[in-house]
Design a protein around this motif. Sequence first.
Motif, PDB file in Angstrom:
ATOM      1  N   MET A  93      44.923  59.032  59.185  1.00 17.46           N
ATOM      2  CA  MET A  93      43.502  58.168  59.441  1.00 17.46           C
ATOM      3  C   MET A  93      42.761  59.193  59.880  1.00 17.46           C
ATOM      4  N   ALA A  94      42.851  60.074  60.600  1.00 19.60           N
ATOM      5  CA  ALA A  94      41.819  61.389  60.968  1.00 19.60           C
ATOM      6  C   ALA A  94      41.489  61.979  59.734  1.00 19.60           C
ATOM      7  N   LEU A  95      42.350  62.646  58.976  1.00 17.42           N
ATOM      8  CA  LEU A  95      41.881  63.424  57.909  1.00 17.42           C
ATOM      9  C   LEU A  95      41.367  62.549  56.907  1.00 17.42           C
ATOM     10  N   GLU A  96      41.544  61.376  56.647  1.00 18.01           N
ATOM     11  CA  GLU A  96      40.724  60.412  55.660  1.00 18.01           C
ATOM     12  C   GLU A  96      39.461  60.328  56.174  1.00 18.01           C
ATOM     13  N   SER A  97      39.173  60.146  57.491  1.00 14.77           N
ATOM     14  CA  SER A  97      37.752  59.863  57.814  1.00 14.77           C
ATOM     15  C   SER A  97      37.073  61.158  58.409  1.00 14.77           C
TER      16      SER A  97
END
Length: 144
Positions: A130-134
């Motif tokens: 989630m962190a990498l996608e955002s």
Amino acid sequence: MCVGFLYTVTSRLPSSFLRNRVSRKGRVLYCGVKIQDDEVMASFDVTSLFTNVLVDESVHVIREKLQGDETLEDRTPPSAKRVTELLELCLKSTYFSYSGNFYEQQEGAAMGSPVSATVANLYMEFFEDMALESSPVRPQLWKR
């Protein structure tokens, strides 16, 4: 017995975990990628990982992973739904004694339970994704 079964089923799910390797010159290597002089390597640490695991979210994440696991039926008769019901029971029925008194753990996964490390790792993988996608900036390489 329940915890041992859950560990064998969930521990085979994919993870982004990787051990560090150091070259002869002392440079850290990850998947054959050398960290150049103009690059930065960042390291993160989670404080009290097991006790900060969000049990309901973790069970949901693991249920989705198990439902997408094409080998689950070959490895165990219970369905993904049944496995995660057992997992939730184990994670939410945590008691311990301290100074002669018994307590129920209110949050997180139990320290010392074989399934807790797997649950924590799978949730961290979900959180990292989630962190990498955002993230507005993509790292060259991301491993843990």
